[in-house]
Design an enzyme around this catalytic site. Structure first.
Site, PDB file in Angstrom:
ATOM      1  N   HIS A 172       0.831  -1.202   0.000  1.00 30.54           N
ATOM      2  CA  HIS A 172       0.000   0.000   0.000  1.00 30.54           C
ATOM      3  C   HIS A 172       0.872   1.261   0.000  1.00 30.54           C
ATOM      4  O   HIS A 172       0.750   2.122  -0.872  1.00 30.54           O
ATOM      5  CB  HIS A 172      -0.914  -0.027   1.233  1.00 30.54           C
ATOM      6  CG  HIS A 172      -1.786   1.178   1.389  1.00 30.54           C
ATOM      7  ND1 HIS A 172      -3.129   1.161   1.108  1.00 30.54           N
ATOM      8  CD2 HIS A 172      -1.517   2.438   1.790  1.00 30.54           C
ATOM      9  CE1 HIS A 172      -3.644   2.362   1.324  1.00 30.54           C
ATOM     10  NE2 HIS A 172      -2.682   3.158   1.750  1.00 30.54           N
ATOM     11  N   GLU A 173       1.752   1.345   0.980  1.00 35.91           N
ATOM     12  CA  GLU A 173       2.601   2.543   1.080  1.00 35.91           C
ATOM     13  C   GLU A 173       3.517   2.646  -0.132  1.00 35.91           C
ATOM     14  O   GLU A 173       3.827   3.745  -0.604  1.00 35.91           O
ATOM     15  CB  GLU A 173       3.416   2.523   2.376  1.00 35.91           C
ATOM     16  CG  GLU A 173       2.582   2.537   3.659  1.00 35.91           C
ATOM     17  CD  GLU A 173       1.496   3.601   3.688  1.00 35.91           C
ATOM     18  OE1 GLU A 173       1.679   4.666   3.057  1.00 35.91           O
ATOM     19  OE2 GLU A 173       0.448   3.369   4.320  1.00 35.91           O
ATOM     20  N   HIS A 201       1.726   4.422  -2.875  1.00 36.88           N
ATOM     21  CA  HIS A 201       1.834   5.881  -2.710  1.00 36.88           C
ATOM     22  C   HIS A 201       3.208   6.349  -3.180  1.00 36.88           C
ATOM     23  O   HIS A 201       3.342   7.379  -3.842  1.00 36.88           O
ATOM     24  CB  HIS A 201       1.686   6.265  -1.239  1.00 36.88           C
ATOM     25  CG  HIS A 201       0.278   6.226  -0.719  1.00 36.88           C
ATOM     26  ND1 HIS A 201      -0.766   6.862  -1.335  1.00 36.88           N
ATOM     27  CD2 HIS A 201      -0.250   5.646   0.397  1.00 36.88           C
ATOM     28  CE1 HIS A 201      -1.877   6.674  -0.636  1.00 36.88           C
ATOM     29  NE2 HIS A 201      -1.587   5.931   0.420  1.00 36.88           N
ATOM     30  N   HIS A 237       3.514   6.718  -6.828  1.00 34.71           N
ATOM     31  CA  HIS A 237       2.840   7.948  -7.254  1.00 34.71           C
ATOM     32  C   HIS A 237       3.820   9.126  -7.160  1.00 34.71           C
ATOM     33  O   HIS A 237       3.869   9.991  -8.034  1.00 34.71           O
ATOM     34  CB  HIS A 237       1.640   8.179  -6.331  1.00 34.71           C
ATOM     35  CG  HIS A 237       0.488   8.903  -6.958  1.00 34.71           C
ATOM     36  ND1 HIS A 237      -0.689   9.103  -6.296  1.00 34.71           N
ATOM     37  CD2 HIS A 237       0.319   9.479  -8.167  1.00 34.71           C
ATOM     38  CE1 HIS A 237      -1.536   9.760  -7.072  1.00 34.71           C
ATOM     39  NE2 HIS A 237      -0.944  10.005  -8.220  1.00 34.71           N
TER      40      HIS A 237
HETATM   41 ZN   LIG Z   1      -2.838   5.225   1.966  1.00 34.86          ZN
END
Ligand SMILES: [Zn+2]
Length: 698
Positions: free
Chosen positions: A466-467, A470, A473
């Site tokens: 998940h991290e 990010h 991104h």
């Molecule tokens: Zn998040």
């Protein structure tokens, strides 16, 4: 010499952490503000007609020192804080807020921005138009159209608001650190896996205590609640965890919430919005509170029958197993795990050996290479703020420098709970140079012990992915302006890359890259993967209802208007009372607990525990920036499930699909409206079918 006043003479221009002394921050913030002010003054007094470049562009480039010091300071205040850092935060936050307000209320500057915004935009790029609109709205939403008296009022509200948010977070941290359950009789650890016992013994040893320590940090708290057979101790831990900020002591957050919520409502009213939620949602994919409530209610309606069935099943199971007549909140994790194990014969401890941290990290890097062609190269000569941190140079498929990646995995006393991604330096273009980003992920994963490496739970594995999503991104950003680069997107869009990445954790082709037994090196058995998939929907109904509940608590608090009413709601009007405060204010006078209970009506199956609640430690919405935004996790799930379906259709490592996602979403950042970007990737709007199907809620 103050390092913030120099150009960083370091590898890749990374922050020279070891040269930074605690005494450098305040002078750097002060000087940074002075410089930024002078730059703004210069562009305002420029006699030339306002243009995008001499106004919006110049503004974007201003405040370099301030950006440097704040991106170091606030990141460290989350990852490596102490009393001194917190005192500095209290000192500089009002200065920064005041400065921000001064710029936001600079009439001369606003006049120029407004002239450009209302003028001919045909010569601007799409990105410039987005930045211009963002800038204009930024002024308007910060009171540029207010009269002088109201501007002063807004300023006072913002200063107070910033202080209260910090206080809220500090209270939660103090409450977490103040509690520990010290056990000296091994029988009290009954049910706990060996690794957890060892970690608990290690924590006791570190504090020079005999026996074992259980704390409110997730890696200690969650396993205890999941495995301890001691119902009395689980109850004790649950109460300690749930009463953070809700005890009769100096860390109580009830008044902080009342004042904060009132200030937010007052601020929204001043700017012409019905409520704080209306104000916030104006700049979201989900435009208004009614759309969010409809969204949450729709999911609630679908999930509730499943959740009820699950609760009944769990209750019957606890009754059968231990003669439990009434399932309590502190039983939920324990019996869920047992039932899950019985149904799927799988649990965290069975999986942990296959998820050695180093292998998982290597695995996520491999997945990123397959998808986006990027590679990670460990560096040991980049300056660190703590010895646990690891650093990598990231290169693109042509071997060109793309980013610096920091990873900080283990819990410490000065680290905030949870996991997050952040940037030490944003991507942007400076004339012809592409300034590449310095991105970091900070987690609180299971630590290695004396006999075992760090072995993650499956949940920690998905957290890492998940991290990392990010981080992608941020690292793949390809914008011109820092304000629109990377994760600088609408909040209900920012979780798409992160939640999308989690999907790969459930796929055999991806797990085979890294999920190998840490001792034998054998691949995770196929039947385990099958069970992980099936068990991921275990109690999906209750999980969904819990998320909906948190979303409703958040939307409830922030739909309150300045008169203490919730527009279009059946909730009785709340009373308000004038209080002595730096800001003249009617504080909404209500029981925080009663209000929360009201929001959760029909959503809580367990008996109420009167000494606990969520709001007083709900840092997401009262400390961080998620106010009126908690719904966005579910919102993004709709997007991520729909987006992942595109990969499932073509193959999970399909380069073309990944390329389209990279170009249209990851590299695009906030340069265009998210619905435009998403449509460009998917060829259509997102549909909720994929999510409901994935969660088994159809
Ligand atoms: Zn998040």
């Amino acid at each position: 010499m103050n390092p913030f006043f120099e150009t960083y003479d370091t590898i890749f221009g990374t922050i020279p952490f070891t040269k930074i002394n605690i005494k450098h921050y305040v002078p750097a913030v002060t000087k940074g503000i002075e410089e930024a002010k002078a730059e703004v003054d210069a562009l305002v007094s420029n006699a030339d007609a306002p243009t995008f470049t001499n106004t919006i562009g110049a503004l974007e480039d201003s405040g370099e020192t301030l950006t440097k010091v704040t991106s170091a300071f606030f990141n460290l205040n989350s990852a490596e804080t102490n009393d001194e850092m917190q005192a500095i935060a209290q000192e500089i936050s009002p200065l920064l807020t005041a400065h921000g307000n001064e710029v936001a209320m600079n009439a001369g500057l606003f006049a120029k921005v407004k002239a450009i915004f209302e003028g001919d935009q045909s010569n601007l790029t799409t990105e410039q138009k987005t930045l211009l609109e963002k800038s204009y709205k930024g002024f308007a939403r910060n009171g540029a159209n207010l009269n002088e008296a109201d501007k002063e009022k807004l300023k006072a509200i913002d200063t107070k608001k910033a202080q209260l948010s910090l206080t809220f977070g500090e209270n939660v941290l103090k409450e977490s650190n103040a509690f520990q359950m010290h056990l000296t009789n091994e029988a009290d650890l009954d049910g706990l896996p060996d690794g957890i016992k060892e970690a608990a013994a290690g924590m006791a040893k570190a504090k020079e205590l005999e026996g074992w320590l259980i704390t409110l940090d997730y890696p200690s708290y969650i396993p205890f609640m999941t495995y301890s057979t001691r119902r009395d101790l689980r109850q004790k831990m649950h109460r300690a965890f749930g009463s953070k900020g809700f005890q009769d002591n100096e860390n109580n957050n009830e008044d902080v919430i009342q004042e904060l919520v009132s200030l937010r409502a007052e601020r929204a009213a001043l700017l012409g919005y019905q409520s704080h939620a209306h104000y916030v949602l104006e700049e979201r994919m989900a435009k208004s509170p009614s759309i969010v409530f409809d969204f949450l209610n729709n999911i609630q309606e679908k999930a509730l029958p499943f959740a009820k069935k699950e609760f009944e099943e769990l209750s019957a199971y606890a009754k059968k197993l231990d003669g439990i007549d009434q399932l309590q909140k502190w039983d939920s994790g324990y019996y869920s795990e047992k039932l899950k194990k019985e149904k799927f014969a799988i649990d965290d401890e069975l999986l942990r050996p296959y998820f050695q941290l180093e292998r998982v990290v290597a695995g996520v890097f491999k997945a990123a290479k397959k998808l986006f062609g990027i590679t990670f190269h460990q560096h040991t000569d980049i300056d660190l703020y703590h010895g646990d941190v690891q650093t990598y140079e990231v290169k693109d498929e042509n071997g060109k420098h793309l980013a610096v990646f920091y990873a900080d995995f283990f819990p410490r006393a000065g680290k905030r709970q949870g996991a997050w991604m952040t940037s030490f330096r944003s991507q942007k273009r400076i004339e012809d140079t592409d300034q590449r980003p310095h991105v970091s992920i900070v987690c609180n994963f299971t630590k290695p012990t004396e006999t075992k490496p760090s072995l993650l739970t499956f949940n920690e594995v998905t957290t890492l992915f998940h991290e990392f999503g990010h981080a992608l991104h941020g690292m793949l950003a390809k914008g011109t302006y820092a304000s629109l680069s990377g994760t600088s997107v609408y909040w209900d869009f920012v979780e798409l890359p992160s939640q999308l990445m989690e999907n790969w954790c459930y796929e055999k082709d991806c797990l085979d890259l890294f999920a190998k037994h840490y001792e034998t090196g054998e691949n995770i058995p196929a039947e385990y993967i099958d069970k992980i998939k099936k068990s991921s929907n275990f109690m999906a109904g209750m999980g969904t209802i819990r998320q909906v509940g948190l979303g409703k608590i958040d939307m409830g608090w922030h739909s309150i208007n300045s008169k203490g009413q919730i527009p279009n709601s059946k909730t009785a009007h709340l009373s308000s009372k004038p209080v002595q405060s730096e800001v003249e204010l009617n504080v909404i006078d209500l029981s925080v607990k009663a209000f929360e209970t009201k929001q959760l009506e029909g959503l809580d199956f367990y008996p109420e525990v009167k000494e606990t609640m969520t709001s007083t430690s709900f840092s997401h919405i009262f400390q961080g920036g998620y106010s009126s935004g908690y719904y966005s996790y579910k919102w993004a799930e709709v997007l991520d499930a729909d987006a992942f379906e595109a990969f499932l259709e073509k193959g999970i490592f399909d380069r073309e699909t990944a390329k389209s996602f990279q170009e249209n979403i990851l590299s695009a950042g906030g340069t265009e409206h998210p619905s435009v970007l998403y449509k460009r990737f998917r060829g259509r709007d997102a549909k909720s079918d994929a999510l409901l199907k994935r969660a088994g809620l159809v």
